[in-house]
Design a protein around this motif. Sequence first.
Motif, short mmCIF file in Angstrom:
data_model
loop_
_atom_site.label_atom_id
_atom_site.label_comp_id
_atom_site.label_asym_id
_atom_site.label_seq_id
_atom_site.Cartn_x
_atom_site.Cartn_y
_atom_site.Cartn_z
N THR A 288 0.85 -1.19 0.00
CA THR A 288 0.00 0.00 0.00
C THR A 288 0.88 1.24 0.00
N ASP A 289 0.25 2.37 -0.21
CA ASP A 289 0.98 3.64 -0.20
C ASP A 289 1.57 3.87 1.18
N VAL A 290 2.78 4.37 1.23
CA VAL A 290 3.42 4.63 2.51
C VAL A 290 3.30 6.10 2.90
N ILE A 291 2.72 6.91 2.06
CA ILE A 291 2.55 8.32 2.35
C ILE A 291 1.22 8.52 3.06
N ASP A 292 1.27 9.18 4.19
CA ASP A 292 0.06 9.46 4.96
C ASP A 292 -0.56 10.74 4.42
N THR A 293 -1.57 10.60 3.58
CA THR A 293 -2.19 11.77 2.96
C THR A 293 -3.24 12.41 3.85
N GLU A 294 -3.62 11.74 4.93
CA GLU A 294 -4.64 12.28 5.83
C GLU A 294 -4.07 13.30 6.81
N ARG A 295 -2.79 13.20 7.11
CA ARG A 295 -2.18 14.09 8.09
C ARG A 295 -1.95 15.45 7.46
N LYS A 296 -2.47 16.47 8.09
CA LYS A 296 -2.35 17.82 7.56
C LYS A 296 -1.09 18.52 8.06
#
Length: 95
Positions: free
Chosen positions: A50-58
């Motif tokens: 899966t993607d390792v980038i946390d796109t939910e964290r602002k």
Amino acid sequence: MAISRKEIEHIASLARLDSSEGIFDRLADDMQGIVGMVDKLAELDLGDITDVIDTERKNAFHEDAVIQEYTPDELIEPNAPDFQAGGVAVPRVVE
């Protein structure tokens, strides 16, 4: 992808490298090995990753907060073997 001696010579001329004749064959072999390793990466099965980038964290930063302030004397005095007049006293080394 095969890398030929001619391509190595062309790359050397673009980089303005002055090399002896014997080195081009060795460089072609080395470059071919590197390209082979990169080609091997294409064989990996990455379907379950899966993607390792946390796109939910602002914003991952937090506010800096001072917990407790110390003066230099409060930090140095308990740890120095001989503390005098706001500094650490050391033995004299020059006669």
